[in-house]
Each structure stands twice: as C-alpha cells, then as structure tokens.
Scaffold this active site. Structure first.
Site, PDB file in Angstrom:
ATOM      1  N   HIS A  35      17.944   6.538  22.341  1.00 15.62           N
ATOM      2  CA  HIS A  35      16.806   5.760  22.920  1.00 15.62           C
ATOM      3  C   HIS A  35      16.405   6.158  24.475  1.00 15.62           C
ATOM      4  CE1 HIS A  35      20.259   4.288  25.360  1.00 15.62           C
ATOM      5  NE2 HIS A  35      19.363   3.765  26.189  1.00 15.62           N
TER       6      HIS A  35
HETATM    7  C1  UD1 Z   1      16.650   0.588  29.494  1.00 14.16           C
HETATM    8  C2  UD1 Z   1      17.124   1.440  30.721  1.00 14.16           C
HETATM    9  C3  UD1 Z   1      18.348   2.445  30.189  1.00 14.16           C
HETATM   10  C4  UD1 Z   1      19.115   1.816  29.601  1.00 14.16           C
HETATM   11  C5  UD1 Z   1      18.442   0.986  28.359  1.00 14.16           C
HETATM   12  C6  UD1 Z   1      19.749   0.287  27.479  1.00 14.16           C
HETATM   13  C7  UD1 Z   1      15.407   1.601  32.665  1.00 14.16           C
HETATM   14  C8  UD1 Z   1      14.621   2.301  33.203  1.00 14.16           C
HETATM   15  N1  UD1 Z   1      16.082   1.950  31.457  1.00 14.16           N
HETATM   16  O1  UD1 Z   1      15.978   1.185  28.551  1.00 14.16           O
HETATM   17  O2  UD1 Z   1      18.692   3.036  31.320  1.00 14.16           O
HETATM   18  O3  UD1 Z   1      20.106   2.741  28.664  1.00 14.16           O
HETATM   19  O4  UD1 Z   1      17.874  -0.026  28.753  1.00 14.16           O
HETATM   20  O5  UD1 Z   1      19.349   0.018  26.039  1.00 14.16           O
HETATM   21  O6  UD1 Z   1      15.967   0.499  33.149  1.00 14.16           O
HETATM   22  N2  UD1 Z   1      12.194  -3.275  23.737  1.00 14.16           N
HETATM   23  C9  UD1 Z   1      12.344  -4.496  22.725  1.00 14.16           C
HETATM   24  N3  UD1 Z   1      12.981  -5.357  22.686  1.00 14.16           N
HETATM   25  C10 UD1 Z   1      13.963  -5.674  23.720  1.00 14.16           C
HETATM   26  C11 UD1 Z   1      14.018  -4.447  24.820  1.00 14.16           C
HETATM   27  C12 UD1 Z   1      13.038  -3.251  24.745  1.00 14.16           C
HETATM   28  O7  UD1 Z   1      11.375  -4.589  21.765  1.00 14.16           O
HETATM   29  O8  UD1 Z   1      14.792  -6.686  23.900  1.00 14.16           O
HETATM   30  C13 UD1 Z   1      11.182  -2.502  23.397  1.00 14.16           C
HETATM   31  C14 UD1 Z   1       9.837  -2.772  24.445  1.00 14.16           C
HETATM   32  O9  UD1 Z   1       9.055  -1.920  23.427  1.00 14.16           O
HETATM   33  C15 UD1 Z   1      10.038  -1.970  25.629  1.00 14.16           C
HETATM   34  C16 UD1 Z   1      10.957  -0.913  25.421  1.00 14.16           C
HETATM   35  O10 UD1 Z   1      11.737  -1.335  24.289  1.00 14.16           O
HETATM   36  O11 UD1 Z   1       9.014  -1.634  26.298  1.00 14.16           O
HETATM   37  C17 UD1 Z   1      11.645  -0.182  26.346  1.00 14.16           C
HETATM   38  O12 UD1 Z   1      12.614  -1.173  26.844  1.00 14.16           O
HETATM   39  P1  UD1 Z   1      12.987  -1.031  28.677  1.00 14.16           P
HETATM   40  O13 UD1 Z   1      13.842  -2.473  29.235  1.00 14.16           O
HETATM   41  O14 UD1 Z   1      11.798  -0.876  29.567  1.00 14.16           O
HETATM   42  O15 UD1 Z   1      13.667   0.365  28.525  1.00 14.16           O
HETATM   43  P2  UD1 Z   1      14.842   0.822  27.795  1.00 14.16           P
HETATM   44  O16 UD1 Z   1      14.522   2.038  26.717  1.00 14.16           O
HETATM   45  O17 UD1 Z   1      15.560  -0.297  27.031  1.00 14.16           O
HETATM   46  N1  UDP Z   2      25.689  -1.355  21.430  1.00 14.33           N
HETATM   47  C1  UDP Z   2      25.931  -2.426  20.701  1.00 14.33           C
HETATM   48  N2  UDP Z   2      24.820  -2.551  19.523  1.00 14.33           N
HETATM   49  C2  UDP Z   2      24.327  -1.316  18.972  1.00 14.33           C
HETATM   50  C3  UDP Z   2      24.283  -0.321  19.978  1.00 14.33           C
HETATM   51  C4  UDP Z   2      25.142  -0.318  21.038  1.00 14.33           C
HETATM   52  O1  UDP Z   2      26.527  -3.167  20.910  1.00 14.33           O
HETATM   53  O2  UDP Z   2      23.498  -1.618  18.006  1.00 14.33           O
HETATM   54  C5  UDP Z   2      26.341  -1.274  22.814  1.00 14.33           C
HETATM   55  C6  UDP Z   2      27.363  -0.125  23.055  1.00 14.33           C
HETATM   56  O3  UDP Z   2      28.702  -0.530  22.514  1.00 14.33           O
HETATM   57  C7  UDP Z   2      27.356   0.078  24.309  1.00 14.33           C
HETATM   58  C8  UDP Z   2      26.045  -0.304  24.871  1.00 14.33           C
HETATM   59  O4  UDP Z   2      25.861  -1.139  23.875  1.00 14.33           O
HETATM   60  O5  UDP Z   2      28.433  -0.948  24.742  1.00 14.33           O
HETATM   61  C9  UDP Z   2      25.315   0.867  25.203  1.00 14.33           C
HETATM   62  O6  UDP Z   2      23.955   0.354  25.641  1.00 14.33           O
HETATM   63  P1  UDP Z   2      22.597   1.440  25.432  1.00 14.33           P
HETATM   64  O7  UDP Z   2      23.040   2.562  24.813  1.00 14.33           O
HETATM   65  O8  UDP Z   2      21.609   0.372  25.054  1.00 14.33           O
HETATM   66  O9  UDP Z   2      22.552   1.969  27.031  1.00 14.33           O
HETATM   67  P2  UDP Z   2      23.034   3.103  27.906  1.00 14.33           P
HETATM   68  O10 UDP Z   2      24.634   2.672  27.950  1.00 14.33           O
HETATM   69  O11 UDP Z   2      22.614   4.324  27.539  1.00 14.33           O
HETATM   70  O12 UDP Z   2      22.579   2.653  29.199  1.00 14.33           O
END
Ligand code: UD1
Ligand code: UDP
Length: 364
Positions: A207
């Site tokens: 992601h």
């Molecule tokens: C964010 C964090 C990243 C982390 C990740 C965990 C920043 C810069 N990035 O990235 O470090 O690894 O969260 O998962 O803070 N979206 C949905 N539903 C949700 C959340 C997101 O549809 O509940 C979609 C939306 O289109 C949104 C996009 O995902 O615009 C990105 O979401 P965003 O929170 O901006 O960044 P992540 O890629 O989730």
């Molecule tokens: N995770 C979860 N369900 C999923 C994928 C990930 O519960 O379908 C959990 C995973 O065990 C870990 C956390 O989400 O604890 C990691 O989050 P993510 O990969 O979104 O973010 P990152 O760690 O890269 O910031």
C-alpha cells in the site's frame, strides 16, 4: 497528569491499544483523540471492536476529503490545536510516522504541551517517503522519545537529540501480538472462511505511496502477483484498490485471493500460520519477526534494519524476476527457511507499553 493519546490510522490503533490498556489499568487520566485519517469500517472501527477499545473521546473527520499531504496535515493541526487549547492535556502521545503523528506533535508542541513519540528514531534514509519526513520532524519536537531498539536510539543520538529524552522500550506491536494471538486462535474462523491450509500459503500486502502511486512499480507488483505459484491471500488496502482501478491493472492469477482488509484477529492468525510474507508494510516487517515467519520486503530500503540483521526479513525490491527467485529459493531450501523462522525477536519482550506508561507518568 492528563494524557491525550492520538490515533488516526490502522497501525496506530493497533500499536496504541496496549498503551491505552496500560493507562486504563493504572487509572491514569487520559483520553483518545482520533483524527479520522482512516475512516472506512474495515480500516478503523473494526479495530476498536477487535481490540475492545473504548470509542475515541474526540473524533475528527479528516481523511476522506483531504487528499494532499499539506491539506491533510494542516487541517489536523488546526483541529487538534483547538481541542488542546480547550482541554489542555499535560502530555500528548503519538505513535509511528503518519500525517496524524506529525500533526499531533506540531499542535501540541506549539502549545508547549509535552510530546511523547512512540516508535521514535526509525530511519529509512529516504526523504522521498512522507513517513520519513514525518518521523524526522516529530522526533525533533518531541520531549519523550520512546525508541523501540538500540539502533533507533543511536539514530536519534546521531541527530543531536538529548540522551535524557530517549528511552528504549521495545515496540508496542510485540505487546499487541502477545495480547491478541491467543484471542485470535480462539475467536477467528479465517481458515474456514478462506479455505486455506495452515502453513501452505503466502500473505501479501502492498500500500505504500512509493509503490502503488508509481504506475511502473505497481505494474511490477501486479506481475509478481500474476506469477505466484504458492496460494496467496492479499487483503487489499483501499489506496491500492483505487490505484489498480485507475491504472487499469488486474490480478488474474487464481492462486491469489484478493480480499477486503481484515480485522486484527483474523489477520494476526493468518499471518502467524503463513509460509511466507510479501509486503511493503512497516508493521508486517515487525510482526513477521515476532511470529517467526519469513518476510520479503517489497521496497528498496527499510527503517526496520534490525529485522534484516536478525535474519527474518529480506529487502527484495519489486523486480519480478528477483522477488520470484527469492520466493522459489526459500520454498526449496529447508535450511534457509528454518534460519529465517529461527531469527531472534528484536523488538523487546512485550512490555513496551508498561515502560512508556512508567516514563510518561513519572514513575521510572
Ligand atoms: C497512511 C500512512 C502510511 C501508513 C498507512 C497505514 C501517511 C502519509 N501515510 O497511508 O504511512 O503506512 O496509512 O495503512 O500518513 N482510504 C480509504 N479508507 C480509509 C483510508 C484510506 O478508502 O479508511 C483510501 C482513500 O482513497 C485515501 C487513500 O486510501 O485517500 C490513502 O489514505 P491515507 O490515509 O492518505 O494514506 P495511506 O495510504 O492509508
Ligand atoms: N493489518 C490488519 N489487517 C489487514 C492488513 C494489516 O489488521 O488486512 C495489520 C497488521 O497486522 C499490522 C498493521 O495492520 O499490525 C499494519 O498496517 P499497515 O500495513 O496498513 O501500515 P504500516 O505498518 O505499513 O504503517
């Protein structure tokens, strides 16, 4: 001592859950503020249910409508400043490297409220990543730096941060895994649901912005998925789903099950019995180390080099030939597999949340 615990995204909810439990257990005055950065049910509420967390005391709605780094971070700063001005906590705890973390740290520090950064000192040395910028800036305005490991503490010392502010605690993800694995084994029916055989499948997640927002790298990840021979399950992050649709890529390999993101109990159980993991997630590089599952990181660098040194994680990039060769090598080499599975756990013994609470409450 009143403490504000800030969360915004899936990994923050998971990794802050042991800290919230610890504060509750000690009867410490605290509240939970959720920025709403993650907002879909299966990226947010599902985790409060699985982890049996109380609903946040403050819930902002800054995710869905703010798509650029600045707008998202700025809006959060504004909203949190207002809450902190009215409510004046003595300390604010943030966890990790998201925009929520930076915004929480900025709003609190500008009001001269103490900031505690959980998971301080991680560095990928790649400033193209929004997470790296968030880590650096947050560390430099924090008053308590809870470094998970000695190498993360060394990074902070090298940047001139006062040793007095730094505490090595381990990572709260160990606490989360140890607190929830048995519950997951009792409650989750994920194997029945997905029809998978324990020990005979891969878990895949991707992601990160640098992977999925770059069509060339995304295309390579799609090629890897389309060539997987081992059965695999990919709970897909909404960001990835959106990019795949926009770029017109599809995964057509019947070996790879694409599913919606899973709750923590289902995901933890799935992870714990996986043959191997392919991921760009930070949390998964840690959890695979804790659960003794081989991990291949689909990135060019990692801010968790301890996992590579320990031997549980190999940073493989996204070149399909390289990644598929690495997977094949592991599948055909018992010795290598045992070595990766036998790697030492490098993030502490599951008492990080206790150490953090001791420090922030002044009991150390
Ligand atoms: C964010 C964090 C990243 C982390 C990740 C965990 C920043 C810069 N990035 O990235 O470090 O690894 O969260 O998962 O803070 N979206 C949905 N539903 C949700 C959340 C997101 O549809 O509940 C979609 C939306 O289109 C949104 C996009 O995902 O615009 C990105 O979401 P965003 O929170 O901006 O960044 P992540 O890629 O989730
Ligand atoms: N995770 C979860 N369900 C999923 C994928 C990930 O519960 O379908 C959990 C995973 O065990 C870990 C956390 O989400 O604890 C990691 O989050 P993510 O990969 O979104 O973010 P990152 O760690 O890269 O910031």
């Amino acid at each position: 001592m009143k403490i504000a615990v800030i969360v915004g995204t899936r990994p923050e909810i998971i990794k802050m859950s042991p800290v919230i439990r610890e504060l509750e257990k000690r009867g410490a005055e605290h509240y939970v503020l959720h920025t709403g950065q993650h907002y879909s049910y299966n990226m947010d509420k599902l985790f409060f249910e699985d982890l049996e967390l109380p609903q946040p005391d403050y819930k902002l709605d800054i995710g869905e409508n703010y798509h650029t780094q600045g707008a998202q971070t700025g809006e959060m700063i504004k909203a949190m400043e207002k809450i902190f001005m009215d409510d004046r906590p003595d300390a604010v705890l943030v966890e990790g490297d998201t925009n929520t973390v930076l915004a929480g740290a900025i709003s609190a520090s500008k009001l001269h409220i103490k900031v505690g950064h959980v998971e301080a000192g991680l560095r990928s040395w790649d400033r193209n990543m929004p997470e790296e910028l968030n880590r650096i800036m947050t560390d430099h305005i924090s008053d308590y730096l809870f470094a998970p490991t000695e190498p993360s503490m060394d990074n902070l010392l090298r940047e001139g941060i006062d040793e007095e502010k730094i505490f090595i605690t381990g990572n709260t993800v160990v606490d989360a895994v140890y607190q929830n694995l048995e519950i997951a084994r009792r409650k989750s029916k994920i194997f029945e649901k997905l029809g998978l055989t324990k020990g005979d499948y891969a878990v895949i997640t991707a992601h990160r912005q640098e992977n999925v927002d770059d069509p060339k790298r995304l295309e390579k990840i799609v090629r890897i998925l389309n060539c997987m021979e081992l059965p695999a399950v990919f709970p897909m992050h909404p960001r990835t789903k959106k990019r795949l649709a926009e770029d017109g890529y599809s995964i057509e390999n019947p070996n790879v099950k694409i599913i919606e993101p899973l709750g923590y109990l289902d995901f933890l159980l799935l992870l714990s019995e996986a043959r191997l993991v392919l991921t760009d997630s930070g949390g998964l590089q840690e959890e695979t180390n804790i659960l003794h599952v081989p991990c291949f990181t689909l990135r060019e660098n990692t801010e968790r080099p301890e996992t590579v040194a320990a031997g549980s994680n190999i940073v493989v990039g996204v070149e399909p030939d390289v990644v598929l060769m690495k997977v094949k090598e592991l599948m055909g080499n018992k010795e290598l597999e045992e070595k990766m599975r036998g790697a030492e756990v490098v993030f502490g013994g599951g008492d990080a949340s206790k150490k953090i609470a001791d420090n922030i409450l002044g009991n150390r």
